[in-house]
Design an enzyme around this catalytic site. Structure first.
Site, PDB file in Angstrom:
ATOM      1  N   CYS A 145       2.408  -9.876   6.913  1.00 34.51           N
ATOM      2  CA  CYS A 145       2.624  -8.709   7.783  1.00 34.51           C
ATOM      3  C   CYS A 145       1.770  -8.737   9.044  1.00 34.51           C
ATOM      4  O   CYS A 145       1.995  -7.945   9.960  1.00 34.51           O
ATOM      5  CB  CYS A 145       2.383  -7.429   7.004  1.00 34.51           C
ATOM      6  SG  CYS A 145       3.616  -7.177   5.730  1.00 34.51           S
ATOM      7  N   HIS A 179       1.243  -1.591  12.154  1.00 39.10           N
ATOM      8  CA  HIS A 179       2.187  -2.185  11.198  1.00 39.10           C
ATOM      9  C   HIS A 179       2.797  -1.058  10.372  1.00 39.10           C
ATOM     10  O   HIS A 179       2.099  -0.123   9.952  1.00 39.10           O
ATOM     11  CB  HIS A 179       1.444  -3.170  10.296  1.00 39.10           C
ATOM     12  CG  HIS A 179       2.292  -3.708   9.196  1.00 39.10           C
ATOM     13  ND1 HIS A 179       3.539  -4.251   9.419  1.00 39.10           N
ATOM     14  CD2 HIS A 179       2.091  -3.770   7.857  1.00 39.10           C
ATOM     15  CE1 HIS A 179       4.061  -4.628   8.260  1.00 39.10           C
ATOM     16  NE2 HIS A 179       3.203  -4.339   7.301  1.00 39.10           N
ATOM     17  N   ASN A 190       9.543  -1.477   6.033  1.00 38.24           N
ATOM     18  CA  ASN A 190       8.573  -2.524   6.379  1.00 38.24           C
ATOM     19  C   ASN A 190       9.333  -3.830   6.636  1.00 38.24           C
ATOM     20  O   ASN A 190       9.822  -4.462   5.703  1.00 38.24           O
ATOM     21  CB  ASN A 190       7.584  -2.681   5.227  1.00 38.24           C
ATOM     22  CG  ASN A 190       6.498  -3.712   5.514  1.00 38.24           C
ATOM     23  OD1 ASN A 190       6.580  -4.459   6.483  1.00 38.24           O
ATOM     24  ND2 ASN A 190       5.501  -3.755   4.658  1.00 38.24           N
TER      25      ASN A 190
HETATM   26  O1  UT7 Z   1       2.904  -4.672   4.417  1.00 42.87           O
HETATM   27  C1  UT7 Z   1       2.070  -5.448   3.645  1.00 42.87           C
HETATM   28  C2  UT7 Z   1       0.997  -4.660   3.021  1.00 42.87           C
HETATM   29  N1  UT7 Z   1       1.533  -3.728   2.078  1.00 42.87           N
HETATM   30  C3  UT7 Z   1       1.129  -2.460   2.076  1.00 42.87           C
HETATM   31  O2  UT7 Z   1       0.372  -2.070   2.923  1.00 42.87           O
HETATM   32  C4  UT7 Z   1       1.613  -1.578   0.959  1.00 42.87           C
HETATM   33  C5  UT7 Z   1       0.469  -0.796   0.381  1.00 42.87           C
HETATM   34  N2  UT7 Z   1       0.835   0.008  -0.768  1.00 42.87           N
HETATM   35  C6  UT7 Z   1       1.624   1.121  -0.682  1.00 42.87           C
HETATM   36  O3  UT7 Z   1       2.143   1.417   0.367  1.00 42.87           O
HETATM   37  C7  UT7 Z   1       1.777   1.998  -1.900  1.00 42.87           C
HETATM   38  O4  UT7 Z   1       0.859   1.591  -2.870  1.00 42.87           O
HETATM   39  C8  UT7 Z   1       3.218   1.982  -2.504  1.00 42.87           C
HETATM   40  C9  UT7 Z   1       4.174   2.703  -1.588  1.00 42.87           C
HETATM   41  C10 UT7 Z   1       3.658   0.542  -2.755  1.00 42.87           C
HETATM   42  C11 UT7 Z   1       3.211   2.734  -3.838  1.00 42.87           C
HETATM   43  O5  UT7 Z   1       2.721   4.047  -3.648  1.00 42.87           O
HETATM   44  P1  UT7 Z   1       1.527   4.620  -4.529  1.00 42.87           P
HETATM   45  O6  UT7 Z   1       1.321   6.005  -4.096  1.00 42.87           O
HETATM   46  O7  UT7 Z   1       0.367   3.676  -4.429  1.00 42.87           O
HETATM   47  O8  UT7 Z   1       2.163   4.597  -5.955  1.00 42.87           O
HETATM   48  P2  UT7 Z   1       1.606   3.883  -7.286  1.00 42.87           P
HETATM   49  O9  UT7 Z   1       1.824   2.418  -7.206  1.00 42.87           O
HETATM   50  O10 UT7 Z   1       0.234   4.392  -7.555  1.00 42.87           O
HETATM   51  O11 UT7 Z   1       2.587   4.487  -8.354  1.00 42.87           O
HETATM   52  C12 UT7 Z   1       2.558   5.892  -8.716  1.00 42.87           C
HETATM   53  C13 UT7 Z   1       3.644   6.147  -9.722  1.00 42.87           C
HETATM   54  C14 UT7 Z   1       3.674   5.134 -10.869  1.00 42.87           C
HETATM   55  O12 UT7 Z   1       4.068   5.810 -12.044  1.00 42.87           O
HETATM   56  P3  UT7 Z   1       2.981   6.249 -13.135  1.00 42.87           P
HETATM   57  O13 UT7 Z   1       2.299   4.984 -13.563  1.00 42.87           O
HETATM   58  O14 UT7 Z   1       2.050   7.192 -12.419  1.00 42.87           O
HETATM   59  O15 UT7 Z   1       3.806   6.892 -14.181  1.00 42.87           O
HETATM   60  C15 UT7 Z   1       4.762   4.185 -10.485  1.00 42.87           C
HETATM   61  O16 UT7 Z   1       5.358   3.539 -11.574  1.00 42.87           O
HETATM   62  O17 UT7 Z   1       4.928   6.029  -9.085  1.00 42.87           O
HETATM   63  C16 UT7 Z   1       5.743   5.095  -9.798  1.00 42.87           C
HETATM   64  N3  UT7 Z   1       6.625   4.424  -8.866  1.00 42.87           N
HETATM   65  C17 UT7 Z   1       7.793   4.951  -8.479  1.00 42.87           C
HETATM   66  N4  UT7 Z   1       8.426   6.090  -8.782  1.00 42.87           N
HETATM   67  C18 UT7 Z   1       9.610   6.343  -8.205  1.00 42.87           C
HETATM   68  C19 UT7 Z   1       6.441   3.251  -8.235  1.00 42.87           C
HETATM   69  N5  UT7 Z   1       7.484   2.989  -7.413  1.00 42.87           N
HETATM   70  C20 UT7 Z   1       8.329   4.029  -7.560  1.00 42.87           C
HETATM   71  C21 UT7 Z   1       9.575   4.347  -6.975  1.00 42.87           C
HETATM   72  N6  UT7 Z   1      10.174   5.508  -7.328  1.00 42.87           N
HETATM   73  N7  UT7 Z   1      10.178   3.532  -6.079  1.00 42.87           N
END
Ligand code: UT7
Length: 332
Positions: A115, A255, A285
């Protein structure tokens, strides 16, 4: 005054097909509300034709730039394509792109920094201008992320999209153009964001395919933590070492990975949201294409002398920030 590398033209391309959050709700266990509130994304563009690779979009973006600005492609000295999704593992996507757009006198290379690819490519291209080695450098950021995303994995498939953006770098003797850059990397981050198989460490086998190891794997929360801290750190650093106050910054060009990461960076810089380029809602993204697509969308709002601060963070980890003075007024 030393020669600087200025952006003198911008082009872009996104495929027509829109993959909306509503449609994703029918593909994986997710909701429009979750995606929008956690990432800021409403829809992303997908290059539907399986026979077309990243070069198709890179060529479109470059062709738009060339046509709109009456550039003679034979005068381009160098073409850099930043991409994490080259057409083929071997055979330069940049070489193919350069030939297809008529840049017959250019040399060309791909640059892979996930990225942060466009940011790295911009700073690399600028060196050729600043040293007088090149007069016209075309820097393209292009990615067909849909080719490496697992559409059964809700943690990644809601985030990424396809697209391409291009800028032309030319010498500027008035002090406009790239002023400063901070580029960083930390290989300790690769366990959190990678594609495990298909490279030299784990070549493709039936087993790697059965185990879905050719798709992007991301530990979102870990990457989020590093992205927030590091993108904000370098943006703040580039402001302070160039004596830029929040008032001096016309736009942050961040980004587009997550609206919450972008907001945290802007907050640390002390700038309001009206000064932040945003298009994550409509493209998601697009990896190497996010920054040039921001310029593509906002170019008519920019005028000569505006101060832009670019910031990116991505797989590797790689990250960085660039301070650039805009060199052109909008076309009448
Ligand atoms: O571009 C390259 C660099 N990449 C980035 O900068 C990305 C950085 N990371 C992020 O943007 C975020 O971490 C994400 C958008 C990928 C995820 O958001 P988050 O707020 O960190 O969510 P999480 O991974 O902590 O997940 C929270 C909950 C989980 O469920 P439990 O374990 O709390 O029951 C996930 O399983 O949300 C769940 N979850 C979803 N739920 C509905 C994960 N993906 C989804 C989804 N829909 N698509």
């Amino acid at each position: 005054m030393a020669t600087k590398a200025a952006i003198t033209a911008v082009g872009g391309y996104v495929p027509d097909f829109r993959l909306t959050n509503k449609v994703l709700e029918t593909m994986v266990d997710t909701t429009d509300d979750w995606i929008l509130s956690r990432t800021g994304i409403k829809e992303r563009r997908i290059l539907k034709d399986d026979t077309l690779g990243t070069s198709f979009m890179a060529i479109k973006a470059a062709e738009e730039l060339i046509a709109k600005n009456n550039i003679n492609p034979a005068e381009i000295d160098l073409v850099i394509v930043a991409t994490a999704t080259p057409d083929m593992p071997v055979a330069s996507t940049a070489a193919y792109t350069a030939t297809q757009i008529g840049a017959v006198n250019a040399f060309s290379f791909d640059l892979q920094s996930a990225c942060s690819g466009f940011l790295y490519a911009l700073s690399t291209g600028a060196q050729y201008i600043e040293t007088g080695k090149a007069q016209k450098v075309l820097v393209i950021g292009a990615d067909k992320m849909s080719s490496i995303i697992d559409y059964t994995d809700r943690t990644t498939c809601v985030i990424f999209g396809d697209g391409a953006g291009a800028v032309l770098l030319e010498p500027n003797e008035e002090g406009l153009g790239l002023q400063d850059s901070i580029m960083k990397s930390d290989g300790g981050g690769r366990e959190f964001l990678h594609i495990k198989a298909g490279g030299s460490q784990m070549p493709a086998t039936h087993e790697t395919i059965d185990n879905r190891l050719h798709y992007v794997h991301q530990e979102g929360q870990q990457v989020f933590k590093f992205a927030v801290t590091n993108m904000a750190d370098v943006s703040e650093q580039i402001m302070s070492r160039n004596n830029l106050t929040a008032e001096d910054v016309t736009y942050l060009v961040p980004h587009q990975a997550n609206l919450r990461i972008i907001s945290a960076t802007a907050k640390r810089m002390g700038i309001g949201e009206e000064k932040v380029m945003l298009n994550i809602d409509k493209y998601g993204n697009t990896t190497s294409a996010t920054l040039p697509l921001c310029l593509w969308d906002y170019q008519n709002k920019l005028k000569k002398g505006d101060n832009l601060v670019f910031a990116a963070f991505g797989g590797g980890f790689t990250w960085g920030s660039i301070y650039l003075k805009w060199a052109i007024n909008p076309a009448k």
